[in-house]
Design a protein around this motif. Structure first.
Motif, PDB file in Angstrom:
ATOM      1  N   GLY A   1      50.650  47.141  26.333  1.00  0.00           N
ATOM      2  CA  GLY A   1      50.448  46.125  27.361  1.00  0.00           C
ATOM      3  C   GLY A   1      49.457  46.569  28.409  1.00  0.00           C
ATOM      4  O   GLY A   1      48.713  47.538  28.251  1.00  0.00           O
ATOM      5  N   LYS A   2      49.516  45.871  29.543  1.00  0.00           N
ATOM      6  CA  LYS A   2      48.597  46.160  30.628  1.00  0.00           C
ATOM      7  C   LYS A   2      49.172  47.248  31.517  1.00  0.00           C
ATOM      8  O   LYS A   2      50.377  47.344  31.709  1.00  0.00           O
ATOM      9  CB  LYS A   2      48.326  44.894  31.443  1.00  0.00           C
ATOM     10  N   GLN A   3      48.221  48.056  32.065  1.00  0.00           N
ATOM     11  CA  GLN A   3      48.643  49.180  32.903  1.00  0.00           C
ATOM     12  C   GLN A   3      48.760  48.715  34.357  1.00  0.00           C
ATOM     13  O   GLN A   3      47.833  48.114  34.901  1.00  0.00           O
ATOM     14  CB  GLN A   3      47.636  50.327  32.779  1.00  0.00           C
ATOM     15  N   TYR A   4      49.938  49.022  34.955  1.00  0.00           N
ATOM     16  CA  TYR A   4      50.187  48.602  36.336  1.00  0.00           C
ATOM     17  C   TYR A   4      49.430  49.523  37.289  1.00  0.00           C
ATOM     18  O   TYR A   4      49.517  50.747  37.183  1.00  0.00           O
ATOM     19  CB  TYR A   4      51.691  48.641  36.641  1.00  0.00           C
ATOM     20  N   VAL A   5      48.705  48.895  38.274  1.00  0.00           N
ATOM     21  CA  VAL A   5      47.909  49.663  39.226  1.00  0.00           C
ATOM     22  C   VAL A   5      48.606  49.723  40.583  1.00  0.00           C
ATOM     23  O   VAL A   5      48.807  50.809  41.148  1.00  0.00           O
ATOM     24  CB  VAL A   5      46.507  49.046  39.377  1.00  0.00           C
ATOM     25  N   GLY A   6      49.004  48.590  41.143  1.00  0.00           N
ATOM     26  CA  GLY A   6      49.634  48.554  42.470  1.00  0.00           C
ATOM     27  C   GLY A   6      49.921  47.127  42.900  1.00  0.00           C
ATOM     28  O   GLY A   6      49.746  46.178  42.124  1.00  0.00           O
ATOM     29  N   LYS A   7      50.355  46.955  44.180  1.00  0.00           N
ATOM     30  CA  LYS A   7      50.770  45.642  44.647  1.00  0.00           C
ATOM     31  C   LYS A   7      50.199  45.394  46.031  1.00  0.00           C
ATOM     32  O   LYS A   7      50.217  46.276  46.893  1.00  0.00           O
ATOM     33  CB  LYS A   7      52.301  45.555  44.693  1.00  0.00           C
ATOM     34  N   LEU A   8      49.721  44.163  46.255  1.00  0.00           N
ATOM     35  CA  LEU A   8      49.261  43.719  47.564  1.00  0.00           C
ATOM     36  C   LEU A   8      50.300  42.728  48.115  1.00  0.00           C
ATOM     37  O   LEU A   8      50.789  41.851  47.395  1.00  0.00           O
ATOM     38  CB  LEU A   8      47.889  43.041  47.460  1.00  0.00           C
TER      39      LEU A   8
ATOM     40  N   LEU B   1      41.303  38.658  44.320  1.00  0.00           N
ATOM     41  CA  LEU B   1      40.728  39.988  44.122  1.00  0.00           C
ATOM     42  C   LEU B   1      39.262  39.834  43.672  1.00  0.00           C
ATOM     43  O   LEU B   1      38.970  39.071  42.737  1.00  0.00           O
ATOM     44  CB  LEU B   1      41.503  40.755  43.050  1.00  0.00           C
ATOM     45  N   THR B   2      38.369  40.545  44.357  1.00  0.00           N
ATOM     46  CA  THR B   2      36.939  40.545  44.005  1.00  0.00           C
ATOM     47  C   THR B   2      36.422  41.983  43.993  1.00  0.00           C
ATOM     48  O   THR B   2      37.063  42.895  44.504  1.00  0.00           O
ATOM     49  CB  THR B   2      36.123  39.718  45.019  1.00  0.00           C
TER      50      THR B   2
ATOM     51  N   ILE C   1      38.157  43.841  34.187  1.00  0.00           N
ATOM     52  CA  ILE C   1      38.917  45.073  34.005  1.00  0.00           C
ATOM     53  C   ILE C   1      40.237  45.008  34.754  1.00  0.00           C
ATOM     54  O   ILE C   1      41.270  45.452  34.250  1.00  0.00           O
ATOM     55  CB  ILE C   1      38.074  46.274  34.466  1.00  0.00           C
ATOM     56  N   PHE C   2      40.184  44.447  35.952  1.00  0.00           N
ATOM     57  CA  PHE C   2      41.383  44.342  36.794  1.00  0.00           C
ATOM     58  C   PHE C   2      41.695  42.881  37.042  1.00  0.00           C
ATOM     59  O   PHE C   2      40.778  42.062  37.225  1.00  0.00           O
ATOM     60  CB  PHE C   2      41.154  45.064  38.133  1.00  0.00           C
ATOM     61  N   GLU C   3      42.991  42.592  37.052  1.00  0.00           N
ATOM     62  CA  GLU C   3      43.433  41.230  37.375  1.00  0.00           C
ATOM     63  C   GLU C   3      44.634  41.314  38.333  1.00  0.00           C
ATOM     64  O   GLU C   3      45.350  42.320  38.363  1.00  0.00           O
ATOM     65  CB  GLU C   3      43.816  40.482  36.105  1.00  0.00           C
ATOM     66  N   ILE C   4      44.814  40.274  39.138  1.00  0.00           N
ATOM     67  CA  ILE C   4      45.866  40.238  40.160  1.00  0.00           C
ATOM     68  C   ILE C   4      46.733  39.010  39.952  1.00  0.00           C
ATOM     69  O   ILE C   4      46.240  37.945  39.564  1.00  0.00           O
ATOM     70  CB  ILE C   4      45.246  40.261  41.578  1.00  0.00           C
TER      71      ILE C   4
ATOM     72  N   ILE D   1      48.619  44.157  40.757  1.00  0.00           N
ATOM     73  CA  ILE D   1      47.314  44.429  40.139  1.00  0.00           C
ATOM     74  C   ILE D   1      47.552  45.201  38.841  1.00  0.00           C
ATOM     75  O   ILE D   1      48.308  46.181  38.837  1.00  0.00           O
ATOM     76  CB  ILE D   1      46.406  45.237  41.073  1.00  0.00           C
ATOM     77  N   HIS D   2      46.901  44.761  37.759  1.00  0.00           N
ATOM     78  CA  HIS D   2      47.003  45.410  36.462  1.00  0.00           C
ATOM     79  C   HIS D   2      45.606  45.692  35.901  1.00  0.00           C
ATOM     80  O   HIS D   2      44.661  44.946  36.205  1.00  0.00           O
ATOM     81  CB  HIS D   2      47.773  44.534  35.460  1.00  0.00           C
TER      82      HIS D   2
END
Length: 777
Positions: free
Chosen positions: A60-67, A82-83, A90-93, A100-101
């Motif tokens: 699956g997708k790798q978890y990056v963090g949370k806003l 997210l821009t 590469i990154f989606e929110i 963010i993943h």
């Protein structure tokens, strides 16, 4: 400024990492907050760096963090945007939760960090709740790249005999992993192959020698394998290797040495100066310039007869002949030769000396040599007109061989084609075969051959120069042909000619000629100038051409050699009319022209030129007359340019329209309606020929009628066409055989009558009767 309090959760990519929540403002109690209106302090986004492991292998997708914003009441009204680098790809929110993943695996070596920007807006109104704020996502390095050398194979060299630790070369490897994070890019060098000759420094990759005094002559090439390992060389690190080919460079540490202390050579005594006797070579284990050698002769009884030179290509000593050899004089020679390196390294002088000596013994072998003359050439003298058999001189030769064979002499007849000389084959005496004439040839160059007849003949050539001595056997004569004249008005004692003489003989000192008249002449006299010239003078005046137009004056010329030779030459004196200045005015044609300086040859040349000019004028006039245009036809028999060719061959037997062939038919079956097709008719309707008179019309009348018709017919052939008319008559038993006018068809014919016509028509009867039978069948 944003009025709502914002909490930004700074989450690390490690799952155990916890969120950092925004705490209340410190220094304000609960009672104070309850007793008065609270105001939210203006705060911005709290941002920092996110960290993400490269080459993530999870599903699956790798978890990056949370806003998260404190204005988000989790009722779905807040939208996170997210821009920046890789946003949306590469990154989606998650727009609602702010999670963010990463959508795919990332490679730090491709890109080590990404800068993005995040903001919060009201989904319904589109109002910006939190302004855009930048943050960085850094890719944490893992050890996924092995060290790599710049080359797979290196080439290096080091001088032989180097001490331990001598620098060879430095190899360097690179690691694409992060040097600032852990030991993923910390390299350690080691040597896998090449011990115990070479070593490598672990930190720098410098290769050095590990053994002292390695000798190239024992081993020249080495292959060393160097390994570079990351993780500081610890177990589990990645590694890369490179091969280093090391060559030991030669130094002059090996002196030259002769393989033998003595050499034995031989050469024939006939060997030419500069020719090779043999070769010797010393051994030198070095290479290149360090193996270059120089040979020399130190001493020996043959050092004046032989020399030695160095062959730069093969490094051999070539012994050559320095002087001519003679087996009968000396048969063996001894030389002491030396070889030395041309480039000596003082550093290795203790390994010397870098030279060596050897003895060379040379044996001279006997050769059956041709006889040898005592001189290189002979010069003899002989008087001209000497009688045949007179001795000229004697040549001498000897056999240089120890056997001393008998020498035979002969004359090379290629040098004596006239066979003027002969030689005694036993003693070498040269004599004349014919009387010699010095005036014909002063010198004779012949070649004498010598040989001995034992075993194989050997020849030797000797040049002999024979000078013919002069004998006074030729009388003097006039030096030239004189054209002499005297004027009619000449006076006594007047000079009319100066004469001189020549003599083909060669005087001992110089020529001295004496001039005189053979008899006393009443008209002329001669005066000797005593310088080999004489003057002809008149003895009287009053000469007349009418009385005597020429006089012959005999002149006697003598020399002063022994025996005295004399000759009488006749001088012709012509009488001419002259003016007062003694210029010729009137004389005979030949005398007049000669007085003007013209010889007989010049007179003939002038006459020929005049004749040639006259011939050219006549030829030019004839060509001018021939330029008139000649008529096309000179005579009736001249058929040049009158040949008319017609190449219409017609269409064969079935072509009856090309020409009017009615004149060749029987008058009873002629067709007068045929038209000529070879020419275009000038009339709208063709001219109709008048049918010939039938029955017993005379042949002459018929031909005349046809001739008249053709003359008046505009469609007839040209005037120069030949029309032939002939009439066979009507006496044939078969009458007309032509089917051109037959009104009945072939089926209506009865051919039985053909069988009654006799043998001439048998073949025709068989053809037609047989065809009729087949048709009935």
């Amino acid at each position: 400024m944003i009025t709502n309090q914002l909490a930004l959760l700074m989450l690390l990519s490690i799952p155990e990492w916890s969120s950092a929540l925004i705490r209340p403002v410190p220094g304000i109690s609960t009672a104070e907050r309850d007793g008065r209106t609270l105001h939210r302090t203006k705060r911005g986004w709290m941002w920092n760096s996110f960290f993400l492991l490269e080459e993530w292998t999870g599903s699956g997708k790798q978890y990056v963090g949370k806003l998260h914003s404190d204005m988000d009441t989790e009722d779905g009204s807040v939208k996170y945007v997210l821009t920046g680098d890789g946003a949306g790809t590469i990154f989606e929110i998650d727009e609602k939760s702010g999670d963010i993943h990463a959508t795919r695996r990332l490679d730090r070596e491709e890109k080590s960090s990404y800068t993005l920007s995040a903001k919060a807006i009201n989904k319904t109104s589109g109002q910006v709740l939190e302004r855009a704020s930048d943050f960085i996502i850094k890719i944490h390095d893992i050890n996924d790249n092995e060290p790599k050398f710049s080359k797979d194979t290196y080439v290096a060299s080091v001088p032989e005999m180097s001490s331990i630790g001598a620098f060879v070369m430095r190899v360097t490897a690179t690691d694409a992993d992060d040097e600032s994070y852990g030991n993923s890019a910390k390299l350690v060098y080691s040597i896998l192959q090449g011990q115990p000759y070479f070593s490598v420094e672990p930190d720098t990759g410098v290769i050095r020698t590990a053994l002292p005094n390695m000798i190239r002559e024992n081993r020249e090439h080495y292959q060393v394998v160097i390994q570079a390992k990351d993780m500081a060389g610890q177990m589990g690190g990645l590694s890369g290797t490179a091969t280093v080919n090391i060559t030991l460079l030669d130094v002059n540490n090996s002196p030259p040495r002769f393989p033998h202390s003595a050499y034995h050579l031989s050469t024939p005594e006939s060997a030419e100066v500069g020719s090779s006797v043999g070769r010797i070579k010393a051994n030198d284990a070095d290479a290149g310039v360090n193996a270059e050698m120089w040979y020399s002769v130190l001493d020996g009884d043959g050092q004046d007869v032989f020399s030695i030179v160095t062959d730069a290509t093969s490094q051999e000593g070539v012994i050559t002949v320095k002087k001519p050899l003679d087996y009968e004089s000396k048969r063996t020679y001894s030389l002491r030769v030396q070889v030395t390196n041309t480039h000596v390294d003082p550093q290795f002088g203790h390994l010397g000396p870098f030279s060596d000596t050897a003895t060379v013994r040379i044996a001279v072998t006997d050769v059956d040599e041709p006889p040898v003359f005592g001189r290189s050439h002979y010069i003899f003298e002989v008087d001209e007109n000497a009688p045949p058999g007179s001795s000229v001189g004697t040549v001498s030769a000897r056999d240089p061989d120890a056997t001393n064979h008998l020498v035979k002499y002969t004359i090379d007849r290629h040098t004596d084609l006239e066979r003027l000389f002969n030689i005694n084959s036993n003693n070498g005496t040269i004599s004349t075969l014919q009387a010699l004439d010095r005036e014909t040839s002063k010198w004779h160059n012949i070649s004498v051959l010598t040989e001995h007849l034992e075993n194989q003949p050997k020849l030797n050539h000797l040049p002999v120069f024979i000078k013919v001595q002069d004998v006074n056997d030729n009388a003097p004569e006039f030096a030239m042909y004189y054209e002499t004249f005297v004027c009619e008005n000449a006076k006594a004692g007047e000079l009319i000619q100066t004469i001189s003489a020549v003599d083909t003989d060669e005087p001992v000192i110089a020529h001295q000629f004496v001039f005189s008249l053979s008899t006393v002449n009443p008209n002329f006299t001669i005066y000797d100038n005593e310088d080999n010239t004489a003057r002809i003078l008149t003895r009287r005046g009053g000469f007349s051409r009418h009385e005597m137009n020429s006089y012959l004056l005999p002149v006697v010329i003598s020399d002063n050699d022994y025996p005295i030779q004399s000759s009488t030459s006749t001088l012709t004196v012509r009488v001419c009319a002259c003016d007062r200045s003694r210029n010729v005015q009137t004389c005979s044609t030949e005398a007049l022209l000669l007085s003007a300086g013209l010889s007989t040859g010049a007179l003939v040349a002038i006459l020929l030129c005049i004749i040639i000019l006259l011939m050219i004028v006549v030829l030019f006039a004839a060509l001018r007359r021939q330029k008139k245009k000649e008529p096309l036809i000179i005579s009736k028999e001249d058929v040049r340019d009158n040949v008319v060719s017609y190449n219409d061959e017609g269409g064969g037997e079935e072509d009856t329209q090309a020409f009017d062939i009615g004149t060749l038919r029987n008058p009873e079956v002629i067709d007068t309606n045929k038209m000529r097709r070879d020419i275009i008719p000038e009339m709208l309707f063709p001219f109709r020929r008048i049918s010939p008179i039938k029955d017993n019309t005379d042949v002459r009348d018929f031909i005349n009628c046809r001739l008249q018709d053709n003359d008046s017919d505009p469609t007839a052939p040209p005037y120069d066409s030949l029309a032939t008319y002939a009439y066979e008559g009507n006496g044939s038993l078969a009458e007309s055989l032509s089917s051109l006018e037959s009104s009945a068809t072939e089926g209506d014919q009865d051919f039985d009558y053909l069988s009654h016509w006799g043998p001439p028509f048998k073949k025709l009867a068989d053809m037609y009767i047989g065809k009729e039978t087949q048709r009935e069948t």
